[in-house]
Design an enzyme around this catalytic site. Sequence first.
Site, PDB file in Angstrom:
ATOM      1  N   LYS A 198       8.498  -2.849  15.336  1.00  0.00           N
ATOM      2  CA  LYS A 198       8.740  -1.629  14.902  1.00  0.00           C
ATOM      3  C   LYS A 198       9.385  -0.893  16.000  1.00  0.00           C
ATOM      4  CE  LYS A 198       6.504  -1.632  10.995  1.00  0.00           C
ATOM      5  NZ  LYS A 198       7.162  -1.538   9.835  1.00  0.00           N
ATOM      6  N   SER A 234       5.860   3.577  12.857  1.00  0.00           N
ATOM      7  CA  SER A 234       4.609   3.633  13.338  1.00  0.00           C
ATOM      8  C   SER A 234       4.487   4.214  14.689  1.00  0.00           C
ATOM      9  CB  SER A 234       3.966   2.218  13.529  1.00  0.00           C
ATOM     10  OG  SER A 234       2.546   2.514  13.924  1.00  0.00           O
ATOM     11  N   ARG A 283     -12.708  -2.079  21.797  1.00  0.00           N
ATOM     12  CA  ARG A 283     -11.536  -3.061  21.254  1.00  0.00           C
ATOM     13  C   ARG A 283     -10.312  -2.826  22.361  1.00  0.00           C
ATOM     14  NH1 ARG A 283      -9.271  -2.400  15.212  1.00  0.00           N
ATOM     15  NH2 ARG A 283      -8.105  -0.562  16.370  1.00  0.00           N
ATOM     16  N   PRO A 284     -10.027  -4.120  22.876  1.00  0.00           N
ATOM     17  CA  PRO A 284      -8.847  -3.999  23.758  1.00  0.00           C
ATOM     18  C   PRO A 284      -7.892  -3.303  23.236  1.00  0.00           C
ATOM     19  CG  PRO A 284      -9.756  -6.064  23.753  1.00  0.00           C
ATOM     20  CD  PRO A 284     -10.489  -5.428  22.801  1.00  0.00           C
ATOM     21  N   SER A 324       3.626 -11.569  -0.802  1.00  0.00           N
ATOM     22  CA  SER A 324       2.770 -12.467   0.045  1.00  0.00           C
ATOM     23  C   SER A 324       1.453 -12.061   0.428  1.00  0.00           C
ATOM     24  CB  SER A 324       3.576 -12.463   1.554  1.00  0.00           C
ATOM     25  OG  SER A 324       3.957 -11.366   1.981  1.00  0.00           O
ATOM     26  N   PHE A 358       9.867  -0.761   3.488  1.00  0.00           N
ATOM     27  CA  PHE A 358       8.535  -1.165   3.862  1.00  0.00           C
ATOM     28  C   PHE A 358       8.097  -2.639   4.233  1.00  0.00           C
ATOM     29  CE2 PHE A 358       8.379   2.755   0.936  1.00  0.00           C
ATOM     30  CZ  PHE A 358       7.471   3.373   1.647  1.00  0.00           C
ATOM     31  N   TYR A 397       1.027  -1.257  -0.115  1.00  0.00           N
ATOM     32  CA  TYR A 397       0.114  -0.201  -0.031  1.00  0.00           C
ATOM     33  C   TYR A 397       0.697   1.280   0.043  1.00  0.00           C
ATOM     34  CZ  TYR A 397      -3.410   3.483   1.979  1.00  0.00           C
ATOM     35  OH  TYR A 397      -4.243   4.461   2.317  1.00  0.00           O
ATOM     36  N   TYR A 434       3.160  -6.943  16.426  1.00  0.00           N
ATOM     37  CA  TYR A 434       3.481  -5.845  15.273  1.00  0.00           C
ATOM     38  C   TYR A 434       4.333  -4.744  15.785  1.00  0.00           C
ATOM     39  CZ  TYR A 434       2.626  -2.049  12.132  1.00  0.00           C
ATOM     40  OH  TYR A 434       2.836  -0.813  11.698  1.00  0.00           O
ATOM     41  N   LEU A 453      12.493 -11.173   1.931  1.00  0.00           N
ATOM     42  CA  LEU A 453      13.979 -10.874   2.947  1.00  0.00           C
ATOM     43  C   LEU A 453      14.399 -11.784   3.648  1.00  0.00           C
ATOM     44  CD1 LEU A 453      13.093  -6.969   3.367  1.00  0.00           C
ATOM     45  CD2 LEU A 453      14.491  -8.002   1.524  1.00  0.00           C
ATOM     46  N   THR A 495       2.614   3.533  16.833  1.00  0.00           N
ATOM     47  CA  THR A 495       2.357   2.460  17.941  1.00  0.00           C
ATOM     48  C   THR A 495       3.749   2.368  18.980  1.00  0.00           C
ATOM     49  OG1 THR A 495       1.606   0.136  18.273  1.00  0.00           O
ATOM     50  CG2 THR A 495       3.391   0.538  16.564  1.00  0.00           C
TER      51      THR A 495
HETATM   52  C1  UD1 Z   1      -3.805   0.344  14.057  1.00  0.00           C
HETATM   53  C2  UD1 Z   1      -2.717  -0.267  15.159  1.00  0.00           C
HETATM   54  C3  UD1 Z   1      -1.208   0.522  14.756  1.00  0.00           C
HETATM   55  C4  UD1 Z   1      -0.882   0.103  13.490  1.00  0.00           C
HETATM   56  C5  UD1 Z   1      -2.166   0.902  12.316  1.00  0.00           C
HETATM   57  C6  UD1 Z   1      -1.845   0.296  10.815  1.00  0.00           C
HETATM   58  C7  UD1 Z   1      -3.596  -1.015  17.232  1.00  0.00           C
HETATM   59  C8  UD1 Z   1      -3.784  -0.778  18.594  1.00  0.00           C
HETATM   60  N1  UD1 Z   1      -3.038  -0.174  16.450  1.00  0.00           N
HETATM   61  O1  UD1 Z   1      -4.048   1.540  14.599  1.00  0.00           O
HETATM   62  O2  UD1 Z   1      -0.469  -0.331  15.520  1.00  0.00           O
HETATM   63  O3  UD1 Z   1       0.216   1.053  12.882  1.00  0.00           O
HETATM   64  O4  UD1 Z   1      -3.523   0.222  12.908  1.00  0.00           O
HETATM   65  O5  UD1 Z   1      -2.673   1.154  10.362  1.00  0.00           O
HETATM   66  O6  UD1 Z   1      -4.317  -2.030  16.643  1.00  0.00           O
HETATM   67  N2  UD1 Z   1     -12.416   0.885  14.617  1.00  0.00           N
HETATM   68  C9  UD1 Z   1     -13.954   0.605  14.776  1.00  0.00           C
HETATM   69  N3  UD1 Z   1     -14.157  -0.329  14.284  1.00  0.00           N
HETATM   70  C10 UD1 Z   1     -13.574  -0.889  13.330  1.00  0.00           C
HETATM   71  C11 UD1 Z   1     -12.184  -0.868  13.124  1.00  0.00           C
HETATM   72  C12 UD1 Z   1     -11.519   0.036  13.821  1.00  0.00           C
HETATM   73  O7  UD1 Z   1     -14.647   1.396  15.395  1.00  0.00           O
HETATM   74  O8  UD1 Z   1     -14.072  -2.097  12.635  1.00  0.00           O
HETATM   75  C13 UD1 Z   1     -11.914   2.208  15.278  1.00  0.00           C
HETATM   76  C14 UD1 Z   1     -10.891   1.834  16.389  1.00  0.00           C
HETATM   77  O9  UD1 Z   1     -11.335   1.263  17.677  1.00  0.00           O
HETATM   78  C15 UD1 Z   1      -9.798   3.011  16.057  1.00  0.00           C
HETATM   79  C16 UD1 Z   1     -10.194   3.634  14.914  1.00  0.00           C
HETATM   80  O10 UD1 Z   1     -11.226   2.938  14.166  1.00  0.00           O
HETATM   81  O11 UD1 Z   1     -10.336   3.981  17.134  1.00  0.00           O
HETATM   82  C17 UD1 Z   1      -8.823   3.252  14.020  1.00  0.00           C
HETATM   83  O12 UD1 Z   1      -8.555   1.834  13.962  1.00  0.00           O
HETATM   84  P1  UD1 Z   1      -7.677   1.133  13.039  1.00  0.00           P
HETATM   85  O13 UD1 Z   1      -7.800   1.722  11.695  1.00  0.00           O
HETATM   86  O14 UD1 Z   1      -7.567  -0.348  13.427  1.00  0.00           O
HETATM   87  O15 UD1 Z   1      -6.184   1.866  13.396  1.00  0.00           O
HETATM   88  P2  UD1 Z   1      -5.590   1.917  14.770  1.00  0.00           P
HETATM   89  O16 UD1 Z   1      -5.883   1.175  15.729  1.00  0.00           O
HETATM   90  O17 UD1 Z   1      -5.536   3.346  15.379  1.00  0.00           O
END
Ligand code: UD1
Length: 338
Positions: free
Chosen positions: A152, A123, A292-293, A33, A79, A10, A148, A58, A125
């Site tokens: 990083k 990231s 979500r935890p 992959s 990447f 991406y 993951y 790699l 993260t």
């Molecule tokens: C996540 C990862 C982060 C990673 C990034 C890659 C975690 C804790 N963090 O970020 O390490 O670099 O993705 O893009 O997993 N949400 C919903 N419904 C959904 C999916 C997401 O409500 O079905 C909400 C989540 O609660 C969050 C927001 O959308 O508040 C963004 O979520 P997401 O796109 O998964 O990204 P991150 O969690 O911020």
Amino acid sequence: MILVTGATGYIGSHTVVELISHGYSVVALDDLSTSRASTIDAIESITGVKVPFEKIDLKDKAALLKIVGKYPIDGVIHFAAHMAVGESVLNPLKYYENNLCGLLNLFHFMDQSGCKNLIFSSSCTVYGEVNKVPVTEDFPTQRPPSPYGNTKKIAEEIIEDLAATNKLKSICLRYFNPIGAHPSGLLGENPDNMNNLMPLLLKVASGKMESLKVFGNDYKTRDGSCVRDYIHVMDLATAHVKAYQRLAAKESAVAVEKFNLGSGNGFTVLEMIHAFEKVNGIKINYKIEDRRPGDAAEIFSDSKLAAEKLKWKTERSLEDMLSSAWNREKTYRQNELR
Ligand code: UD1
């Protein structure tokens, strides 16, 4: 010439396009992959340039070292990594092995190629659980919530150690939440691989999923849903070009620099849904679910350092992100039907 690993992925593919449009020649590497070789054709359609492609995993050090000397490599933008957070929790070994062994082999490749310049795809993260926003680069890194994320953080630490021996100069770019796509609709993430908000929202929009789960509406935010800093992938790609220019011009006094790449603005999940509906004229069904935890209530960047040192800032609006993402989804689904 710049070696881009994960070039059919991406962010990698968008960065290859930006590098070419800035006059760089690129060699693309990927193990395919989680991406497709046809991305190389898409890059050619957009840029008019046929990029040389190496299908290499790699982890396969011998295969990688075989191409030492084949191209005059001045720098690497790395990447290639697995990035599904949930999968990394279930299968940490796959993540440590792929993301870290791959990086170590890449260092051997760079050493044997006489190449010191590395842009590393990191990231936000790496900041772990933050309790203050906006996030600046001097926040301490902490154990990320997933294997993951930990790959990083560890990768950044390994880069620091190698740079201390003068073997490497690096810029680590800490992304916030990349979304959107190239305006052609020819590049984008594979929406079927992902559990992030945007790919799932697109699945609901295209009728592949009935409704979107909103993880929590009882956070202390504007509307109770989580706040994130979404950044257009094309803006992110431009930042890589600027970072490479800085590295190649030896503008930094230190061997490793780290920059946040975000827009500096936060949007809630519900704001994202409603903005998507408005921009694209599509109704999104959603249901409020439990939290979500591992999710933080609110995280967004302070990207002033990138503005100052990389002379970069985001240029595309949330509307651009959401319309280009939907445009990409439609192109992707049409091709899938063919
Ligand atoms: C996540 C990862 C982060 C990673 C990034 C890659 C975690 C804790 N963090 O970020 O390490 O670099 O993705 O893009 O997993 N949400 C919903 N419904 C959904 C999916 C997401 O409500 O079905 C909400 C989540 O609660 C969050 C927001 O959308 O508040 C963004 O979520 P997401 O796109 O998964 O990204 P991150 O969690 O911020």
